[in-house]
Scaffold this active site. Structure first.
Site, PDB file in Angstrom:
ATOM      1  N   ASP A   1      -0.075   4.895   1.525  1.00  0.00           N
ATOM      2  CA  ASP A   1      -0.202   5.726   2.726  1.00  0.00           C
ATOM      3  C   ASP A   1       0.026   4.905   3.991  1.00  0.00           C
ATOM      4  O   ASP A   1      -0.582   3.866   4.193  1.00  0.00           O
ATOM      5  CB  ASP A   1      -1.599   6.355   2.776  1.00  0.00           C
ATOM      6  CG  ASP A   1      -1.838   7.289   1.610  1.00  0.00           C
ATOM      7  OD1 ASP A   1      -1.087   8.263   1.476  1.00  0.00           O
ATOM      8  OD2 ASP A   1      -2.779   7.020   0.823  1.00  0.00           O
TER       9      ASP A   1
ATOM     10  N   ASP B   1       0.867  -1.160   0.000  1.00  0.00           N
ATOM     11  CA  ASP B   1       0.000   0.000   0.000  1.00  0.00           C
ATOM     12  C   ASP B   1       0.916   1.224   0.000  1.00  0.00           C
ATOM     13  O   ASP B   1       2.140   1.100   0.169  1.00  0.00           O
ATOM     14  CB  ASP B   1      -0.902  -0.044   1.238  1.00  0.00           C
ATOM     15  CG  ASP B   1      -1.869   1.124   1.324  1.00  0.00           C
ATOM     16  OD1 ASP B   1      -2.298   1.607   0.263  1.00  0.00           O
ATOM     17  OD2 ASP B   1      -2.181   1.557   2.443  1.00  0.00           O
TER      18      ASP B   1
END
Length: 521
Positions: A74, A72
């Site tokens: 963030d 991912d």
């Protein structure tokens, strides 16, 4: 440092000449058999503490089996400074005022980074924020209406006890839908949302304003969402990237190490293309795309993992979406949307040779481990600070004495005479005070992210189910060779020995997950 209660341990106590274990000898037993081990154990524990940069395992996994690493963006590849949550809180608060016509007076509330923790539940209909354990029990003393704690008696009256039935709990992804009255806040971005909800609730309550909690919840949720989808947050970060992005998490070093060992890598994020590109250039470098075999933006997880209908679209250098049909996911290109099933078809990356990292246990990890057999790694930034607290002498001494006292209560409750029962009640009172002290080590309102008083939190239950390994940041990978095998520590079940309280009273106590499990380089 926690002081043992010695008010009833006077040297002048009379000897129990009857030879029975009465109240006097109960106090002697507390002092003689359990107090010395506490003092002896603390230095032993302090000499072999938990490692904040270790990787912890829920499921046995060898990195030698991992060929493909996914990430991912963030709070996985990139970490944000404390300024970001203030930005989100202020922007959402202003949207409530300007677009939802909330009173301008709520602007007096500022973001408090020390109010909430991740993993809390919110009762949408009662406007209550609370901490729930793995067995669906509310931790009394952690239920907040606005910014004020709700008395235990009131909580018990509202819920007919402290248990939340399954049908009222949040759904699979932590949402309040289809009759579920609870919402669970699982990602780090939710901290400003919980605080804003509590502040607006507080304003209405303090000013005796009649309001519908369901509408308030929806309006705050929509305002927080708009901070993201309207680009308010993205534009602010791009305009002052050094203020909002923390550079020191060694992301490039991790990616370079994996690339040097021939690992394939991909990125799947919900964030937009230009935002990710600028952030990755800042933390990794202009050549960041060369490190990734596939880059997918605005994926709309968790729908990305379940919706088979949405095709991929290529994004060109100017950020324009192209209409070409995608027959191959090419290195150096950026793709938008799509779905996991098409991703698997185009890459052939299946099963346990894939390890995916993310910070959101539901949106990032749950479907991958349950439906597709990928290995999963959870990024839990709070882990590092909690471990540092657990390594302090004050915490160790408090916990050791608390578990000692719990063991005493369990063993001595068989004495039913009034004097003994009075002493046991004093011990229970002391145990309650120690529990409150323990909670305050972490967060004054809600305590640890991972535990209630004794039980694991609901957050930890889901973490244990959906993450094979977990760590504070990706930089922890730098401490391990690419063929390292993670072995979960065998912790005793309740019907197995030795148990924690028994070990404490016999002086054979050891803390799990000691630093000896990994030598940090």
């Amino acid at each position: 440092m926690v002081e043992e209660d010695t008010s009833l341990l006077s040297e002048e106590e009379p000897v129990d000449t009857c030879g029975e274990l009465g109240p006097t000898n109960l106090w002697h037993k507390k002092r003689h058999f359990c107090t010395p081990p506490v003092d002896e154990l603390v230095p032993s524990i302090m000499s072999n503490m938990l490692n904040p940069d270790a990787i912890f395992s829920n499921n046995e996994m060898s990195l030698s089996d991992i060929e493909i690493y996914g990430f991912d963006y963030d709070y996985t590849l990139v970490f944000y400074s404390k300024h970001l949550h203030t930005l989100i809180f202020n922007a959402a608060r202003d949207l409530l005022i300007n677009e939802h016509r909330y009173p301008a007076e709520i602007r007096k509330y500022d973001y408090d980074p020390n109010f909430a923790i991740r993993g809390l539940h919110y009762d949408v209909h009662r406007a209550l924020l609370m901490k729930i354990d793995a067995f669906h029990y509310i931790q009394l003393g952690t239920v907040y209406r606005g910014l004020s704690v709700v008395p235990d008696e009131e909580v018990i009256a509202m819920y007919d006890g402290s248990h939340v039935p399954l049908e009222q709990m949040s759904d699979f992804y932590g949402k309040s839908s289809q009759g579920n009255t609870m919402k669970q806040f699982m990602d780090i971005f939710s901290l400003p949302e919980m605080t804003l909800l509590s502040c607006v609730n507080e304003y209405f309550l303090k000013n005796n304003i009649d309001y519908e909690p369901v509408h308030l919840y929806k309006d705050v949720k929509d305002s927080i969402r708009d901070v993201h989808i309207k680009g308010i947050m993205y534009r602010a970060i791009e305009a002052d990237i050094e203020k909002y992005i923390c550079y020191a998490e060694q992301t490039r070093a991790v990616l370079a190490k994996l690339a040097d060992h021939g690992k394939k890598m991909f990125l799947i994020t919900n964030s937009p293309s230009s935002f990710v590109d600028k952030g990755m250039k800042f933390i990794v470098g202009k050549d960041w795309r060369d490190l990734f075999d596939v880059v997918i933006v605005q994926a709309d997880k968790p729908n990305f993992f379940n919706d088979k209908r949405r095709p991929f679209r290529k994004v060109n250098e100017r950020g324009v979406l192209l209409w070409d049909k995608i027959h191959k996911l090419q290195k150096g290109q950026i793709y938008k949307q799509g779905n996991l099933y098409e991703f698997l078809k185009l890459t052939g990356w299946r099963g346990s040779k894939v390890l995916y990292f993310g910070d959101h246990i539901y949106s990032d990890l749950a479907d991958l481990t349950l439906k597709h057999g990928w290995r999963t790694g959870a990024i839990i930034p709070e882990l590092r600070s909690e471990i540092k607290i657990m390594n302090t002498e004050k915490y160790i001494r408090t916990m050791t004495w608390l578990q000692t006292l719990t063991g005493l209560l369990e063993h001595m409750q068989v004495h039913r005479d009034p004097d003994s029962q009075m002493i046991l009640e004093e011990w229970k009172k002391e145990r309650k005070e120690l529990r409150e002290m323990n909670r305050n080590f972490f967060n004054a309102q809600f305590g640890s992210l991972f535990r209630t008083d004794e039980n694991p939190t609901y957050f930890l239950r889901r973490l244990s189910r959906f993450a094979d390994i977990y760590m504070a940041s990706l930089s922890c990978l730098l401490n391990y060779e690419p063929d390292y095998t993670f072995y979960p520590r065998r912790t005793p079940l309740q019907h197995e020995l030795p148990g924690w309280s028994d070990q404490l009273c016999t002086g054979t106590f050891r803390i799990p997950f000691l630093q000896e499990t990994v030598q940090i380089k």
